[in-house]
Design an enzyme around this catalytic site. Structure first.
Site, PDB file in Angstrom:
ATOM      1  CG  ASP A 227      48.168  42.240  43.988  1.00 50.06           C
ATOM      2  OD1 ASP A 227      48.238  43.321  43.389  1.00 50.06           O
ATOM      3  OD2 ASP A 227      48.276  42.144  45.226  1.00 50.06           O
ATOM      4  CE1 TYR A 376      51.545  46.464  48.895  1.00 49.79           C
ATOM      5  CE2 TYR A 376      49.843  45.710  50.402  1.00 49.79           C
ATOM      6  CZ  TYR A 376      50.238  46.095  49.138  1.00 49.79           C
ATOM      7  OH  TYR A 376      49.332  46.103  48.111  1.00 49.79           O
ATOM      8  CG  HIS A 433      46.194  44.252  39.066  1.00 55.50           C
ATOM      9  ND1 HIS A 433      47.503  43.822  39.002  1.00 55.50           N
ATOM     10  CD2 HIS A 433      45.810  44.081  40.355  1.00 55.50           C
ATOM     11  CE1 HIS A 433      47.889  43.422  40.215  1.00 55.50           C
ATOM     12  NE2 HIS A 433      46.885  43.566  41.047  1.00 55.50           N
TER      13      HIS A 433
END
Ligand SMILES: *[C@@H]1O[C@H](CO)[C@@H](O)[C@H](O)[C@H]1NC(C)=O
Ligand SMILES: *[C@@H]1O[C@H](CO)[C@@H](O)[C@H](O)[C@H]1NC(C)=O
Length: 469
Positions: A227, A376, A433
């Site tokens: 990630d 982000y 994931h």
């Protein structure tokens, strides 16, 4: 076929051009400057401590009481549409179960003890108190110990690695080495400080973690990531290739335009003759439209995070129910894209309820949603992507593993554009994931295998150098 060769040559040229501008941007002044930047309150630079202080998670009674109060006094939720599972987001029919579990059955004392089962510390790096777990193997001093930095992402935490740590740090004589793990909370996550001012993105965090490893006495080390950890590790192997002895990632993923060129080119040929992907894995990459639309359907959160993290953060830090649904719906989707068709989001199939709430507590306890989610905005912007850093090749030996339901698949042919020493890419026919969290034994095995490969690689290269003289 000639057309494809031409497209490959073209993509190589583009990467050279982008690569050279990036190298100019990444001057040694730029790289050295990253390590000097100060992310804490201004004026405290001169007082920065280099101490490493033991740390324990403390679930304060006051926090627990307040949390239970908020859960108990939550508003009634809007019922889901008839027949809907998770397609419209978290299914509100599931919320009573989770809120009751969290407030009345989740044993805070027991879970606090679980979170404290490994030694943890804090140390100040560039103005930020960075929290990390550090576990040394129990071995005789003449056994070689490999330092391994492990990086989590969003919406995860160091807890993803908790079941992995004892397996990886257990000494197996036949490997010829033992492993010491250093697992930090990303800046702004869990119990690590967030920045005081704008600009702490993945490139800058790469410098923070390299400084952390230096602080702990490791001039050279190995890195493992998934990630957002992978996007950070990608910068580390680019900025400090001589210091990273090997890089393993369970979400091999590049934000580089030159990698997308063969991807698009590969879509034009029949998959069974593809130069870009193993035909058996082609359905993980193609058809592009299906993959692209699938991503568009599920990643609205990413755009929100990358633009207005503070707005969405206000509700998340006020409402446990909002925080829980926002994070856990992402866990559900990232684990299996088919989970949206399950009434419970497939959560019970893959994780214990305790581990789901443990992860949420890493965001709730210290009110870290906003500082974590700013990552982000600080990374998916022109300042970061415009450096072209992701397109710069790195010689760091790299191994990858690809879970079947990982949210993105990039083939070795694509990855080699950046990781010029890609030693192995292991496709798995199961899992998602959160590989470390979901399948700790499988994850540990592939990481140890990668470390074995890295050591063999260095041993071979050392011999080559000797032969030359
Ligand atoms: C620096 O440390 C000294 C001594 O601990 C303290 O008196 C002073 O207030 C600190 N300065 C800042 C800017 O934090
Ligand atoms: C929570 O766990 C602790 C430690 O295991 C135990 O002593 C306590 O009784 C548990 N509390 C509840 C309410 O079950």
């Amino acid at each position: 076929m000639n057309a494809f060769v031409r497209i490959f040559v073209f993509s190589a040229c583009v990467s050279l051009v982008l690569g050279s501008t990036a190298k100019e941007i990444l001057s040694s002044e730029f790289i050295d400057g990253l390590s000097e930047e100060w992310w804490g309150p201004s004026g405290e630079e001169k007082n920065a401590s280099t101490c490493i202080t033991p740390f324990r998670v403390k679930m304060a009674d006051k926090m627990i009481k307040d949390l239970r109060f908020r859960i108990k006094n939550r508003r009634e939720v809007t019922p889901p549409l008839e027949g809907a599972a998770f397609q419209y987001g978290f299914n509100s029919d599931e919320l009573d179960y989770w809120m009751d579990f969290w407030a009345n059955h989740y044993n805070f004392t027991e879970r606090e003890a679980y979170m404290n089962k490994y030694p943890q510390f804090k140390t100040n790096i560039q103005g930020l108190d960075i929290h990390f777990v550090r576990v040394k193997p129990q071995v005789h001093h003449d056994v070689e110990v490999l330092p391994l930095l492990m990086l989590h992402g969003w919406p995860g935490s160091v807890l993803e690695f908790y079941e992995v740590i004892p397996i990886i740090t257990e000494y197996c004589e036949h490997n010829g080495f033992a492993v010491e793990v250093i697992v930090p909370s990303l800046p702004g996550f869990g119990f690590s400080d967030g920045a005081t001012r704008p600009g702490l993105g993945v490139i800058e965090i790469a410098a923070v973690f390299r400084n952390l490893m230096h602080r702990l006495g490791f001039e050279k080390f190995y890195v493992q990531s998934g990630d957002f950890g992978t996007i950070i590790a990608n910068q580390m192997v680019t900025l400090y290739p001589e210091e990273i002895l090997g890089y393993h990632t369970n979400e091999p993923f590049l934000l580089a335009p030159n990698v997308l060129i063969p991807y698009v080119a590969g879509s034009l040929s029949p998959f069974e003759q593809s130069l870009v992907v193993d035909p058996a894995l082609a359905d993980r990459m193609y058809p592009i439209l299906k993959i692209f639309l699938g991503a568009m359907e599920e990643t609205g959160f990413l755009h929100v995070h990358a633009t207005k993290p503070d707005t969405v953060g206000i509700g998340m830090s006020d409402s446990p129910m909002a925080l829980f649904t926002w994070l856990t719906q992402a866990v559900s989707w990232a684990s299996r894209s088919s989970n949206k068709f399950k009434h419970d989001g497939g959560l019970h199939d893959l994780y214990t309820p305790e581990s789901i709430i443990d992860n949420i507590m890493y965001y709730w306890s210290d009110n870290k949603f906003t500082t974590a989610t700013r990552l982000y905005a600080e990374s998916f912007n022109l300042r970061t992507l415009g450096t072209g850093i992701e397109s710069i090749p790195t010689p760091v030996p790299t191994c990858t593993v690809h879970a079947k339901d990982e949210i993105i698949y990039m083939s070795p042919a694509m990855l080699k554009i950046k990781y010029t020493n890609l030693l192995s890419s292991v496709p798995l026919d199961n899992y998602g994931h959160f590989l470390a969290w979901e399948a700790p034994e499988v994850f540990s095995r592939v990481v140890i295998d990668a470390l074995v490969e890295f050591r063999a690689y260095h041993a071979k290269n050392k011999n080559c150098n000797h032969n030359e003289f």
